[in-house]
Design an enzyme around this catalytic site. Structure first.
Site, short mmCIF file in Angstrom:
data_model
loop_
_atom_site.label_atom_id
_atom_site.label_comp_id
_atom_site.label_asym_id
_atom_site.label_seq_id
_atom_site.Cartn_x
_atom_site.Cartn_y
_atom_site.Cartn_z
N GLU A 175 0.78 -1.17 0.19
CA GLU A 175 0.00 0.13 -0.20
C GLU A 175 0.73 1.19 -0.08
OE1 GLU A 175 -3.66 0.14 0.44
OE2 GLU A 175 -3.55 -2.00 -0.46
N HIS A 251 -4.99 1.73 7.24
CA HIS A 251 -3.32 2.14 6.93
C HIS A 251 -2.81 2.45 8.14
CE1 HIS A 251 -4.37 2.92 2.59
NE2 HIS A 251 -3.85 1.79 2.53
N CYS A 374 -3.16 11.31 3.49
CA CYS A 374 -3.41 10.57 2.38
C CYS A 374 -3.15 11.03 1.17
CB CYS A 374 -4.85 9.71 2.40
SG CYS A 374 -5.39 9.03 4.09
O1 SUG Z 1 -7.93 2.97 -0.01
N1 SUG Z 1 -10.77 5.00 -0.05
C1 SUG Z 1 -9.22 4.95 -0.02
C2 SUG Z 1 -8.61 5.84 1.02
C3 SUG Z 1 -7.37 6.06 0.99
C4 SUG Z 1 -6.47 6.65 2.20
N2 SUG Z 1 -5.17 6.79 1.92
C5 SUG Z 1 -4.35 6.68 3.26
N3 SUG Z 1 -4.76 6.37 4.50
N4 SUG Z 1 -2.94 7.04 3.09
C6 SUG Z 1 -9.08 3.52 0.46
O2 SUG Z 1 -9.58 2.95 1.10
C7 SUG Z 1 -12.83 4.89 -1.20
C8 SUG Z 1 -13.39 4.88 -2.59
C9 SUG Z 1 -15.00 4.42 -2.71
O3 SUG Z 1 -15.45 3.94 -1.53
O4 SUG Z 1 -15.65 4.94 -3.45
C10 SUG Z 1 -11.43 4.99 -1.18
O5 SUG Z 1 -10.88 4.15 -2.08
#
Ligand code: SUG
Length: 442
Positions: A175, A251, A374
């Protein structure tokens, strides 16, 4: 290389930003499933954050969104015909797959790649591994394009070394920087890299979360550290607390953030807290010749639930031009009593270099579980490495104005789940991205 600086590369929110509830274990994504999104506002919020960082005197860059929907993936899955027919059939037979192919999730650049500064790597180059993101379908097909963008932006192989994506297997779920923290006396000094993994893939007896998936594996983290030629004592591997993942910290960057010699973390962030913290302290002290500053937030002051709701630990902890540190928090931290009180107290007691706290509004991204940290990928570069970047991606006042104008001309005000069958959205997105490519010189 004391004059190296950190640059934040933020992912620009794409024109199809929507809420499809795609990420299991990401509470905000689940809560906002099938609600109406606001792509224009989302992109402007992201740009305003970038401008705010640049105005603090920090170096800020921007990474472009990816073309969505991913029609190639839809066709690979058997949806055929012209673009309109592909959309219509996917909408009828597999609306979740269609939504996944429309996701603008590449905006969360902390998941784009793992980056190691040249001072950490044996061959003296900056090493980069784009993340395979295999644990979530909608994120897995970001990886190939992200890898290409990274190679295009950091193109000079005298300075940059790019590794292929790790094999696309659940055993090697990677990730990116969301599960890696770097600590050093200052950005330019040699430091330690802390890899926080969710599970051990090749050990069936290892502890795993009960409710939600652990996305990052130990084996992926170890592979990245090997590829980046890190000195083994300076690369440490810590397991994320399964209870934190089950509370919605999918994460590590939802429960911990590091900058230079400071680590801010929730008491329940890591499995076997005492051993994990002792390992970090020992590795830092050995590598950097001084003690790290460890700021632990007890559960009694902020529960894991409030940590996830507020995204306090997804604040950006940055070194200011005057060498003090600032914490750039999501505005939600101001609205939740426990985090607000804790931040007030943080500034009042000063055995750490954090002098200022700022709040930014990135609610459109927060609704999908993406906070300020993020949205950005940190890259520490020496002046000659930075000079090797030729594209027009560094945020200036002029570029900011151009990008806001570009968003206002191309982005829709709102998107509802039904809009994802509208073939016009494909044409609009393509036109927007074609113009952006020229603007950024990519
Ligand atoms: O991978 N949300 C992302 C958020 C990523 C956050 N990044 C960090 N923590 N570095 C994920 O879960 C949601 C998309 C949706 O539900 O339409 C999404 O992909």
């Amino acid at each position: 290389m004391a004059d190296a600086i950190e640059i934040n590369f933020d992912g620009l929110v794409g024109p199809t930003h929507n809420y499809a509830g795609l990420s299991v274990g990401n509470l905000a994504s689940q809560q906002h499933r099938n609600t109406v999104s606001h792509p224009r506002q989302a992109a402007l919020q992201g740009l305003a954050k970038m401008k705010f960082m640049a105005d603090l005197g920090l170096k800020q860059a921007v990474l472009p969104p990816q073309a969505r929907p991913d029609l190639a993936t839809l066709r690979r899955l058997g949806f055929s015909g012209n673009d309109a027919q592909v959309l219509e059939k996917a909408h009828r037979d597999a609306p979740q797959i269609l939504a996944a192919c429309f996701s603008a999730s590449a905006m969360w650049a902390a998941n784009a790649a793992t980056v190691s500064p040249s001072t950490d790597c044996a061959d003296g180059r900056v090493h980069m591994t784009a993340a395979n993101l295999v644990s979530q379908f909608h994120r897995s097909f970001e990886a190939a394009h992200t890898s290409a963008v990274m190679r295009a932006v950091f193109a000079d192989d005298r300075f940059f070394s790019h590794h292929p994506l790790l094999p696309a297997s659940a055993h090697l779920g990677d990730e990116g920087a969301a599960n890696q923290m770097r600590m050093a006396r200052s950005h330019g000094n040699g430091g330690i890299e802390i890899f926080v993994y969710g599970r051990t893939a090749f050990d069936a007896r290892a502890e795993t979360p009960a409710r939600f998936p652990a996305r990052q594996t130990l084996e992926a983290s170890q592979s990245v550290a090997r590829l980046h030629q890190l000195d083994p004592p300076r690369a440490i591997f810590i397991q994320q607390n399964p209870a934190a993942i089950d509370a919605g910290a999918f994460h590590n960057d939802v429960v911990a953030v590091a900058n230079e010699n400071v680590l801010l973390y929730h008491a329940d962030a890591f499995a076997d807290r005492e051993r994990s913290i002792a390992a970090i302290r020992a590795a830092f002290t050995r590598a950097c010749g001084s003690e790290p500053i460890l700021i632990e937030v007890p559960t009694e002051e902020i529960s894991l639930g409030d940590a996830v709701r507020s995204y306090l630990f997804n604040s950006q902890l940055v070194t200011m031009p005057n060498q003090s540190m600032a914490l750039i928090c999501p505005i939600e931290c101001q609205e939740i009593a426990s985090t607000r009180a804790w931040l007030d107290e943080l500034l009042a007691k000063g055995a750490h270099p954090i002098r200022t706290v700022h709040f930014v509004d990135v609610r459109q991204s927060m609704n999908n579980g993406g906070g300020p940290a993020c949205l950005r990928l940190r890259v520490v570069l020496r002046p000659e490495e930075m000079a090797a970047i030729k594209s027009n991606i560094f945020l200036t006042d002029a570029l900011y104005v151009e990008l806001c104008d570009w968003v206002k001309r191309h982005y829709r005000e709102s998107l509802s789940p039904d809009d994802l069958r509208d073939v016009k959205l494909i044409e609009e997105s393509n036109a927007a991205l074609a113009e952006l490519q020229k603007l950024l010189g990519l």
